[in-house]
Design an enzyme around this catalytic site. Structure first.
Site, mmCIF file in Angstrom:
data_model
loop_
_atom_site.group_PDB
_atom_site.id
_atom_site.type_symbol
_atom_site.label_atom_id
_atom_site.label_comp_id
_atom_site.label_asym_id
_atom_site.label_seq_id
_atom_site.Cartn_x
_atom_site.Cartn_y
_atom_site.Cartn_z
ATOM 1 N N HIS A 18 -9.261 0.779 46.754
ATOM 2 C CA HIS A 18 -8.441 1.829 46.277
ATOM 3 C C HIS A 18 -8.601 1.757 44.835
ATOM 4 O O HIS A 18 -8.766 2.538 44.006
ATOM 5 C CB HIS A 18 -7.112 1.949 46.638
ATOM 6 C CG HIS A 18 -7.227 2.517 48.093
ATOM 7 N ND1 HIS A 18 -5.826 2.624 49.159
ATOM 8 C CD2 HIS A 18 -7.982 3.519 48.945
ATOM 9 C CE1 HIS A 18 -6.245 3.423 50.201
ATOM 10 N NE2 HIS A 18 -7.591 3.643 50.010
ATOM 11 N N ARG A 39 -22.947 20.101 38.865
ATOM 12 C CA ARG A 39 -23.154 19.826 40.249
ATOM 13 C C ARG A 39 -21.742 20.070 40.656
ATOM 14 O O ARG A 39 -20.612 19.670 39.923
ATOM 15 C CB ARG A 39 -23.086 18.209 40.320
ATOM 16 C CG ARG A 39 -24.296 17.708 39.763
ATOM 17 C CD ARG A 39 -24.376 16.187 39.791
ATOM 18 N NE ARG A 39 -25.615 15.619 39.619
ATOM 19 C CZ ARG A 39 -25.971 15.242 38.406
ATOM 20 N NH1 ARG A 39 -25.250 15.084 37.333
ATOM 21 N NH2 ARG A 39 -27.232 14.943 38.257
ATOM 22 N N ARG A 76 -25.276 24.893 40.565
ATOM 23 C CA ARG A 76 -25.909 24.634 41.758
ATOM 24 C C ARG A 76 -24.700 24.658 43.026
ATOM 25 O O ARG A 76 -23.601 24.145 42.909
ATOM 26 C CB ARG A 76 -26.389 23.185 41.548
ATOM 27 C CG ARG A 76 -27.152 22.732 43.033
ATOM 28 C CD ARG A 76 -27.566 21.571 42.834
ATOM 29 N NE ARG A 76 -26.749 20.411 43.010
ATOM 30 C CZ ARG A 76 -27.064 19.116 42.827
ATOM 31 N NH1 ARG A 76 -28.248 18.765 42.599
ATOM 32 N NH2 ARG A 76 -26.053 18.195 43.007
ATOM 33 N N GLU A 136 -37.119 19.802 44.909
ATOM 34 C CA GLU A 136 -36.822 18.321 45.106
ATOM 35 C C GLU A 136 -37.295 18.020 46.532
ATOM 36 O O GLU A 136 -37.018 16.651 46.711
ATOM 37 C CB GLU A 136 -35.283 17.995 44.953
ATOM 38 C CG GLU A 136 -34.326 18.953 45.736
ATOM 39 C CD GLU A 136 -32.790 18.759 45.358
ATOM 40 O OE1 GLU A 136 -32.233 17.769 44.843
ATOM 41 O OE2 GLU A 136 -32.131 19.557 45.638
ATOM 42 N N ASN A 150 -34.768 12.676 41.203
ATOM 43 C CA ASN A 150 -34.243 11.662 42.051
ATOM 44 C C ASN A 150 -34.532 11.898 43.443
ATOM 45 O O ASN A 150 -35.274 10.992 44.000
ATOM 46 C CB ASN A 150 -32.731 11.676 41.780
ATOM 47 C CG ASN A 150 -32.366 10.970 40.365
ATOM 48 O OD1 ASN A 150 -33.118 10.885 39.738
ATOM 49 N ND2 ASN A 150 -31.157 11.189 40.210
ATOM 50 N N ASP A 151 -34.404 13.036 44.019
ATOM 51 C CA ASP A 151 -34.484 13.316 45.500
ATOM 52 C C ASP A 151 -36.213 13.265 45.590
ATOM 53 O O ASP A 151 -36.793 12.893 46.553
ATOM 54 C CB ASP A 151 -33.869 14.436 45.911
ATOM 55 C CG ASP A 151 -32.485 14.160 46.214
ATOM 56 O OD1 ASP A 151 -32.220 13.174 46.876
ATOM 57 O OD2 ASP A 151 -31.624 14.972 46.278
ATOM 58 N N ARG A 164 -33.516 5.040 47.251
ATOM 59 C CA ARG A 164 -33.399 4.413 46.075
ATOM 60 C C ARG A 164 -32.054 3.176 45.986
ATOM 61 O O ARG A 164 -31.928 2.602 45.001
ATOM 62 C CB ARG A 164 -33.091 5.259 44.955
ATOM 63 C CG ARG A 164 -32.007 6.378 44.958
ATOM 64 C CD ARG A 164 -32.128 7.243 43.850
ATOM 65 N NE ARG A 164 -30.919 8.140 44.156
ATOM 66 C CZ ARG A 164 -31.057 9.348 44.432
ATOM 67 N NH1 ARG A 164 -32.222 9.878 44.802
ATOM 68 N NH2 ARG A 164 -29.926 10.396 44.390
ATOM 69 N N CYS A 203 -33.543 18.631 36.051
ATOM 70 C CA CYS A 203 -32.229 18.345 35.973
ATOM 71 C C CYS A 203 -32.262 17.097 36.569
ATOM 72 O O CYS A 203 -30.925 16.589 36.578
ATOM 73 C CB CYS A 203 -31.301 19.313 36.577
ATOM 74 S SG CYS A 203 -31.783 19.539 38.204
#
Lengths: 831, 208
Positions: free
Chosen positions: A452, A559, A595, A694, A717-718, A728, A765
């Site tokens: 936490h 996002r 998105r 992607e 990234n994807d 990754r 992006c």
């Protein structure tokens, strides 16, 4: 034999629990699982008729014991009883006990020949596993005396007395009359009831531990012989715990590792928040003390009052800290503190203290420390990281109360001089009460990202590294240290060379940053006059101001996951609308590309009821999930569309693989538009609808998809991890995950060409768009929009000013012909 | 003036209720989202869809109401299943074999239904539950003295009772976990209860 019925909202849960309980007992206990309802669309719930049938299935003249999980399961169990005949009903009992522990405890008790009352009593004891030694499960209240016959046994099963061996042990002991007690000598546990599965479990008998059994002389010899047999057969298990060498002292079970004095070197930990900090270290002790001195109190009532006052003061303090944070604390984080407040009212913690004061006249501080230590240890011993983290919360609350008991009222983490704080163990409330003006960075010996404190600290604006190990506490107060949040390293007494290196890097970066800042409001143009769009990525309302000031012309990617995570229910249309509207209004006329939500199996969202997936990255996420959850999807689309009445907005679907998905997404948009029209709510009818590129399939079919959408945006990234088939997050293969690999570049080039051929624009992006090394290649391919972290926009414009499209086109062509990612990087770096 | 409630009207009532639940699925779930687990609308809609499917032929009012109960019990899933299931089950018992019922019998039905919910939920009016709509409805119905006036009064009382749940602090069910924070929200259970009573009035006035 007595039958058991398990009633749960989830069929998987009740079936799984039946499986577990079946495995616990030698004697098969009739168990029926009555979980879920007969509706494939909404399988969670309970069904009184199914419960009634389950009761009948395991019914015998010995009766049936029914366990249920949450609220309405109990209602339905009662309902099921009403549906039974009077004859049947009189033998059925509902048992109010924690479902899993209760069923297991009752199963073992029934298998050992226990009657209904014994099974219920045992199941209920499972509700209070933490009050051992204070009158709870397995405590001395069974009337056994230390004078009975006793014998010691060494347990050689690998995991000691857990699960099956524990059940076998309890069943064996239950064959004998009279009280039998078990004491774990190795771990110095208090004696517990050996006839109780809870008593045995709480004795935490591990492999190689030595236990002492005591029983009445009349049964002792036979009992010990039976246990001897069990031990000799190793409880039927093949594997044995490794022997402890003779003469060597056994490891203290809970011995705390000792810190050695540390004067140089580098400690490695877990990265929580990035950044550099250099300065003196300040040690803060936040571990629970090993002991609080116990004194005898004369005024026992007074001591109880003092204890209660300390609890109340702690609660007031926590509530004040929460109020001070106001809305600046996420609901999820707030829950952590609600749990803290709940601990202050938990009888498992408070009862042993009050009983100890009243009956033995011991001072509250010592009793409280022990209760906190026991409870936190129970949590920390659990495998589930979420439950494990609660151990830390218990200690946090525990320390707070101790502080009030000792009369020291000040908060802990205030420092007068700027320093890097080194905690032996950082508590969630420490994060909440930090005075950031004097904190350069935070280091903690223990803890990780899922703790936490880790979750809370990840949002701090200073470098934070956890899990640096006990050596952290061995660094002398005031020692000069360098904390690197990105690399998760703490260097003790960094030498001049290292500091110079970091300083030089810092100066270089600062100079470049200054140059970039000077051009941030210029248009994004190359030196040969080619204009592109510089955009920023956005992930929360708080960042809008930073984006608006970054020099970005628009938002290439919002996002929306932040809206859905760390909360208890999906955000309503109005809530989302309100946020999108505030965003678009804050962008000074720049477009906002929203998105739709992309929540994958790797990001748990409690209310979304998603199955666990073996390959979340290849799983049910992005547009795939949205299309399957029309309520969620249409709510979000409605909110986005309504925001489009307040400024330029675009809709973008993530993780598109096929045309079918695009079409279904657009149908949903149209449907929502109709609803809005009917409601008379305004929106932009010409809103642009685009997709992320992607998935390799989408890049491959870009020409087809381009004729159905208004724009593309490449998610590097994807795309990279899918093209390279490498995760990754996996250190063994992440080297493959390089967007500069010509295979990835080729996909990008192809998508850009397809978009332009169809007459639509295309952006990027992913992280690559802001990488100065990638910009020339992307520019050469003809990318129209570059969307990156707001902080990189100014530098992007500076980079762009030094490039010409013509040169870049040649460079990009050459990049595609290179052998490897490394070769591409070298080539670009060489200019 | 309606003297007797017929099996055909009861069937219409049940079908109307199903339609109302389907229409208000999102609304009820929205209400439940605020203070519960956001499933009440879905559960009621699913339950009453199953009810309509499983409704037997004929005009035996007791049998019709019992079928409602059984379908709700096995299809609803959440707490509303056993609660509404018990309500219809208790209410249906004296009506078995009857193809029309009088004002007195309907008053008794309401009272039995309320008693069933109280027993199952171990609850009373004033705790921010279904009972806040049902209890005043049953009382108002009995007081009015005849069917038409009774139903009109019952609908008004149920609506008022439903609205009265807004300032209440929940004492039962999941909403009670919220304590003080359950204030200022209308109880979804009281809302669906009101809808059921209203559907009965609509069915009767259409039949007249």
């Amino acid at each position: 034999m007595i039958g058991i019925v398990i009633v749960s909202h989830s069929k998987q849960l009740s079936d799984g629990l039946k499986e577990l309980a079946d495995a616990m007992s030698q004697e098969p206990v009739p168990i029926a699982s009555a979980g879920g309802i007969d509706d494939p669309e909404a399988p969670l719930g309970t069904d009184a008729i199914r419960i009634m049938e389950a009761i009948q299935e395991v019914m015998s003249d010995k009766g049936v014991l029914v366990f249920s999980d949450l609220g309405s399961a109990k209602l339905n169990a009662e309902m099921a009883l009403d549906l039974l005949d009077d004859d049947e009903r009189k033998n059925v009992r509902l048992c109010d006990a924690p479902l899993v522990e209760g069923v297991l405890a009752a199963t073992v008790q029934i298998a050992s020949g226990g009657d209904m009352d014994a099974a219920i009593a045992e199941a209920r004891e499972a509700a209070r596993p933490f009050v051992d030694g204070a009158g709870g499960a397995g405590a001395a209240s069974d009337g056994a005396t230390e004078e009975g016959a006793a014998r010691e046994f060494r347990i050689k099963t690998v995991h000691g007395l857990h699960a099956r061996p524990a059940a076998l042990f309890v069943q064996t002991v239950n064959r004998f009359d009279g009280p039998v007690r078990i004491t774990n000598l190795t771990k110095k546990k208090p004696a517990a009831n050996a006839k109780s599965i809870n008593g045995v479990m709480l004795s935490e008998v591990g492999g190689n531990d030595v236990i002492r059994l005591s029983a009445e002389p009349a049964v002792a010899d036979d009992l010990f012989a039976a246990i001897e047999d069990l031990v000799a057969s190793n409880f039927g298990e093949a594997e044995r715990a490794p022997d402890v060498p003779e003469g060597e002292p056994e490891q203290e079970a809970e011995a705390a590792p000792q810190a050695k004095a540390v004067t140089s070197g580098t400690l490695k930990g877990a990265a929580i928040a990035k950044g550099f900090a250099h300065g003196p270290i300040r040690q803060i002790r936040r571990a629970l003390p090993d002991e609080v001195e116990a004194t005898e109190v004369d005024d026992r009532d007074g001591e109880v009052d003092r204890f209660r006052a300390a609890l109340a003061a702690s609660e007031t303090e926590l509530r004040a800290a929460l109020d001070a944070k106001g809305d600046g604390i996420a609901a999820y984080d707030r829950k952590i503190f609600d749990a803290h407040i709940a601990f202050l009212h938990d009888p498992a913690l408070t009862e042993p203290v009050e009983t100890g004061i009243r009956e033995r006249g011991v001072s509250a501080g010592s009793l409280w420390r022990d209760a906190v230590a026991d409870l936190s240890k129970s949590y920390r011993g659990l495998a589930d990281p979420i439950l494990k983290a609660r151990g830390e919360d218990v200690i946090d609350v525990g320390l707070r109360v101790l502080r009030h008991l000792s009369g020291d009222a000040g908060e802990v983490a205030g420092a007068t001089e700027a320093a890097i704080l080194a905690f032996d163990d950082l508590r969630p409330s420490d994060v909440l009460t930090l005075d950031l003006d004097t904190v350069l960075g935070i280091a903690s010996a223990y803890g990780g990202k899922t703790s936490h404190a880790g979750i809370l600290a990840s949002g701090l604006p200073v470098p934070v590294v956890f899990g640096l190990g006990v050596d952290l506490t061995g660094i002398a107060e005031g020692t000069d240290v360098l904390l690197d949040g990105g690399k998760a390293e703490l260097t003790v007494a960094p030498d001049k060379a290292l500091l110079d290196e970091i300083e030089a890097e810092r100066v270089r970066l600062e100079k470049r940053r200054a140059e970039a800042q000077a051009v941030k409001n210029d248009p994004a143009v190359t030196k040969d006059g080619v204009r592109v769009r510089a955009a920023a990525n956005l992930a929360s309302l708080e960042e809008v101001a930073a984006v608006a000031q970054s020099g970005a012309e628009e938002v290439g990617l919002l996002r929306t996951e932040f809206l859905f995570m760390r909360r208890e229910a999906a955000p309503s249309e109005d809530e989302q609308y309100d946020i999108y509207r505030q965003m678009v209004e804050g962008l000074n006329g720049g477009a906002l590309t929203v998105r739709t939500v992309d929540i994958g199996g790797d990001k748990p969202v409690a209310y979304m009821d998603r199955p666990e997936e073996e390959n979340p990255n290849l799983g049910w996420r992005g547009i795939r999930y949205s299309l399957a959850e029309p309520d969620l999807f249409e709510t979000q689309l409605a909110a986005i569309l309504r925001a489009s009445a307040h400024g330029p907005v675009r809709i973008m679907f993530p993780l598109v693989s096929t045309l079918e998905e695009v079409t279904a997404g657009k149908v949903a948009v149209r449907k929502v538009m109709d609803v809005l029209k009917e409601r008379g709510q305004a929106f932009d009818e010409t809103i642009e609808v685009g997709i992320m590129i992607e998935v390799p399939a989408a890049a491959e079919r870009a020409s087809l998809l381009a004729s159905h959408v208004d724009f593309f945006s490449i998610g590097t990234n994807d795309l990279t991890q899918y093209v390279m088939a490498s995760d990754r997050a996996n250190p063994k293969v992440q080297k493959l995950c390089d967007p500069f690999d010509p295979a990835v570049l080729s996909m990008i080039a192809k998508s850009i060409a397809a978009a332009h051929e169809a007459g639509i624009w295309i952006g990027m992006c992913g992280a690559m768009a802001g990488d100065p090394l990638a910009v020339p290649i992307l520019l050469g391919f003809g990318l129209d929009e570059f969307s990156m972290a707001a902080a990189d926009v100014a530098e992007f414009k500076l980079t762009l000013k030094g490039l010409s499209r013509a040169d870049c086109e040649a460079l990009a062509k050459k990049a595609l012909e290179q052998e490897s990612a490394a070769a591409v990087r070298e080539m670009v770096a060489a200019g | 003036m309606t003297e007797m409630l017929t099996g055909a009207t009861v069937r219409k009532w049940i079908e109307k209720t199903a339609a109302v639940m389907a229409e208000n699925r999102t609304y009820l779930t929205e209400l439940d989202k605020a203070i519960g687990d956001a499933d009440h609308g879905n559960n009621m809609d699913r339950g009453f869809k199953a009810v309509v499917e499983k409704l037997p032929e004929g005009d035996d009012i007791g049998a019709l109401l019992k079928a409602v109960s059984m379908a709700l019990i096995s299809k609803v899933g959440g707490a509303a299943g056993p609660l509404y299931g018990t309500m219809f089950l208790q209410g249906s018992k004296p009506l078995m074999g009857k193809s029309e019922i009088s004002f007195e019998e309907l008053a008794q039905f309401f009272e039995d239904a309320v008693a069933g919910v109280k027993m199952r939920g171990k609850a009373e009016a004033g705790e921010k539950t279904m009972l806040d709509a049902l209890v005043p409805a049953a009382e108002a119905f009995r007081k009015a003295g005849d069917l038409d006036a009774g139903l009109k009064a019952a609908v008004e009382a149920a609506e008022q009772g439903m609205k009265d749940t807004i300032p209440m602090i929940a004492k039962k069910g999941r909403a009670s976990y919220l304590g003080e924070r359950s204030r200022d929200h209308q109880d979804p259970g009281a809302t669906s209860s009101y809808m059921i009573v209203k559907a009965l009035e609509d069915a009767v006035s259409e039949a007249a």
